[in-house]
Scaffold this active site. Structure first.
Site, PDB file in Angstrom:
ATOM      1  CG  HIS A   1      16.724  -1.159 -11.079  1.00 18.29           C
ATOM      2  ND1 HIS A   1      15.830  -1.103 -12.166  1.00 18.29           N
ATOM      3  CD2 HIS A   1      16.626  -0.451 -10.207  1.00 18.29           C
ATOM      4  CE1 HIS A   1      15.105  -0.193 -11.657  1.00 18.29           C
ATOM      5  NE2 HIS A   1      15.427   0.259 -10.515  1.00 18.29           N
TER       6      HIS A   1
ATOM      7  CG  HIS B   1      16.520   2.790  -6.188  1.00 15.26           C
ATOM      8  ND1 HIS B   1      16.418   3.856  -6.640  1.00 15.26           N
ATOM      9  CD2 HIS B   1      15.634   1.840  -6.971  1.00 15.26           C
ATOM     10  CE1 HIS B   1      16.104   3.821  -7.973  1.00 15.26           C
ATOM     11  NE2 HIS B   1      15.592   2.630  -8.003  1.00 15.26           N
TER      12      HIS B   1
ATOM     13  CG  HIS C   1      14.273   4.316 -12.754  1.00 18.32           C
ATOM     14  ND1 HIS C   1      15.554   4.387 -12.384  1.00 18.32           N
ATOM     15  CD2 HIS C   1      13.655   3.646 -11.773  1.00 18.32           C
ATOM     16  CE1 HIS C   1      15.628   3.646 -11.414  1.00 18.32           C
ATOM     17  NE2 HIS C   1      14.485   3.209 -10.897  1.00 18.32           N
TER      18      HIS C   1
ATOM     19  CD  GLU D   1       9.154   1.970 -11.924  1.00 18.85           C
ATOM     20  OE1 GLU D   1       9.484   2.951 -11.753  1.00 18.85           O
ATOM     21  OE2 GLU D   1       8.728   1.049 -10.758  1.00 18.85           O
TER      22      GLU D   1
ATOM     23  CG  ASP E   1      13.061  -0.883  -7.980  1.00 21.61           C
ATOM     24  OD1 ASP E   1      13.985  -0.280  -8.072  1.00 21.61           O
ATOM     25  OD2 ASP E   1      12.064  -0.871  -8.624  1.00 21.61           O
ATOM     26  CG  ASP E   2      13.223   0.422  -4.140  1.00 21.05           C
ATOM     27  OD1 ASP E   2      14.105   1.397  -3.847  1.00 21.05           O
ATOM     28  OD2 ASP E   2      12.417   0.617  -5.349  1.00 21.05           O
TER      29      ASP E   2
HETATM   30  N1  ADE Z   1      11.002   1.765  -8.655  1.00 22.40           N
HETATM   31  C1  ADE Z   1      11.194   2.759  -8.474  1.00 22.40           C
HETATM   32  N2  ADE Z   1      11.019   3.666  -9.583  1.00 22.40           N
HETATM   33  C2  ADE Z   1      11.358   5.109  -9.654  1.00 22.40           C
HETATM   34  N3  ADE Z   1      12.011   5.488  -8.671  1.00 22.40           N
HETATM   35  C3  ADE Z   1      12.466   4.797  -7.649  1.00 22.40           C
HETATM   36  N4  ADE Z   1      12.908   5.070  -6.485  1.00 22.40           N
HETATM   37  C4  ADE Z   1      13.234   3.890  -5.773  1.00 22.40           C
HETATM   38  N5  ADE Z   1      12.495   2.894  -6.374  1.00 22.40           N
HETATM   39  C5  ADE Z   1      12.000   3.454  -7.511  1.00 22.40           C
HETATM   40 ZN    ZN Z   2      14.489   1.573  -9.548  1.00 25.90          ZN
END
Ligand code: ADE
Ligand code: ZN
Length: 351
Positions: free
Chosen positions: A23, A25, A203, A206, A284-285
């Site tokens: 996971h 992005h 997703h 969350e 994630d990011d």
């Molecule tokens: N945590 C996240 N949830 C949904 N979309 C995303 N795009 C990038 N990060 C995300």
């Molecule tokens: Zn994500």
């Protein structure tokens, strides 16, 4: 800002163990320095004076407040080389964290909406993956994500645009603003992707309710759920996820930064494992949330008091839940066991 943590045998093990990142992005790996370098290269105006001003804007209250800045950051990506540079930087960083397998999300609609050709996006990312395999031995593949705040018709157009490059991505996912955009909105496009033999993830859970996880499973028929941390509210759902061994790709620092669990000590990952779920740890990011995958492991373990047994379970889960072939998985499992032995942690891997 990452906390300074004591060096301990457990933290050394967490950093060293082979793991899969399921996971990530790729646009969320764009570091502020690279955003500014690409803005200059491509003559894109940014609404921030410098790197420090951009970093100061990383104070998120929820998912949407993050997405607004994340899409602004991605606006500097215009050419195939930009996508290559971004993915190359992430993969180099992942190798340092002992990631042996990366399944990388990308958001083509963020780019095609600005006139960037689909081929520039996919070819740049794909070339970075193949070169990282050649140069560093990491295994990686791409997963195309549909933006759920847009319509299903737009997702269908995106899929059609990507079809000439069908052999360059292994699956599809669903991301962006969750609340108000339930998985069933994308039933037809996911059915089409399933018929094409693409791997399916989404997703769900969350910020959204357990009902979104149910429909990701029942309507979209996903093989993994991204995040899924809200599942614990629903005992029947937990049973279903455990019985079918559906992996959850959990992202602790993301959950902390987006106020899902404002205090990492309250993160429910220990309970997810306790309930028999196939939970994994991911970033994630990472450029926005204060750390790459090892930082997620180290900070989560420091905050929750989990130990070597849970570390082993999480690493195993990540390798097992990946879409890699059986032979690769078996080899990584052997490397994982050898790593625990090397660290004097055999006791954690005996049943
Ligand atoms: N945590 C996240 N949830 C949904 N979309 C995303 N795009 C990038 N990060 C995300
Ligand atoms: Zn994500």
């Amino acid at each position: 800002m990452s906390t300074v943590l004591p060096k301990s045998p457990l933290m050394a093990l967490l950093r060293d163990m082979p793991k899969a990142e399921l996971h990530i992005h790729i646009e969320g790996s764009l570091e502020p320095e690279l955003i500014f370098a690409l803005a200059e290269r491509n003559q894109v105006e940014l609404p921030y004076a410098d790197v420090a001003a951009l970093r100061r804007a990383y104070a998120f209250t929820d998912l949407q407040s993050f997405l607004d800045i994340y899409y602004a950051g991605a606006s500097v990506l215009l050419h195939e080389q930009d996508f290559y540079d971004m993915a190359r930087a992430y993969l180099a960083r992942a190798v340092r964290d002992h990631v042996v397998r990366a399944e990388i999300f990308f958001d083509p609609q963020t780019h095609t909406a600005r006139g960037v050709p689909m081929a520039s996006v996919i070819n740049g990312l794909y070339r970075a993956c193949r070169e990282a395999e050649r140069d560093w031995g990491i295994s990686c593949d791409l997963i195309l994500c549909f933006l759920r705040h847009l319509s299903e018709e737009e997702a269908l157009v995106t899929l059609a645009q990507a079809m000439p490059l069908r052999d360059r991505f292994i699956g599809v996912g669903l991301d962006s603003s969750e609340l108000g955009h339930p998985p069933e909105k994308f039933a037809r496009v996911f059915a089409r992707c399933r018929a094409l033999g693409l791997r399916l993830v989404a997703h769900a859970g969350e910020e959204g309710p357990p009902a979104y996880i149910w429909s990701a499973l029942d309507v979209l028929q996903v093989e993994r759920v991204d995040h899924g941390v809200q599942a614990l509210q629903d005992a029947a759902l937990v049973q279903r996820l455990a019985r079918e061994r559906i992996a959850l790709t959990v992202c602790p620092l993301s959950n902390q930064m987006l106020q899902v669990f404002p205090d990492l000590a309250d993160h429910n990952l220990p309970q997810l494992l306790e309930a028999g779920l196939v939970a994994t740890v991911n970033s994630d990011d990472p450029a926005y949330f204060g750390g790459y995958i090892n930082e997620n492991f180290v900070q989560l373990f420091a905050a929750t008091g989990m130990g070597a047994r849970q570390a082993y379970q999480l690493a195993r889960n990540s390798l097992q839940a990946s879409f890699a072939g059986a032979a690769s998985k078996a080899a990584w499992m052997e490397q994982l066991d050898a790593c625990f032995v090397r660290h004097g942690m055999e006791a954690a891997i005996t049943p």
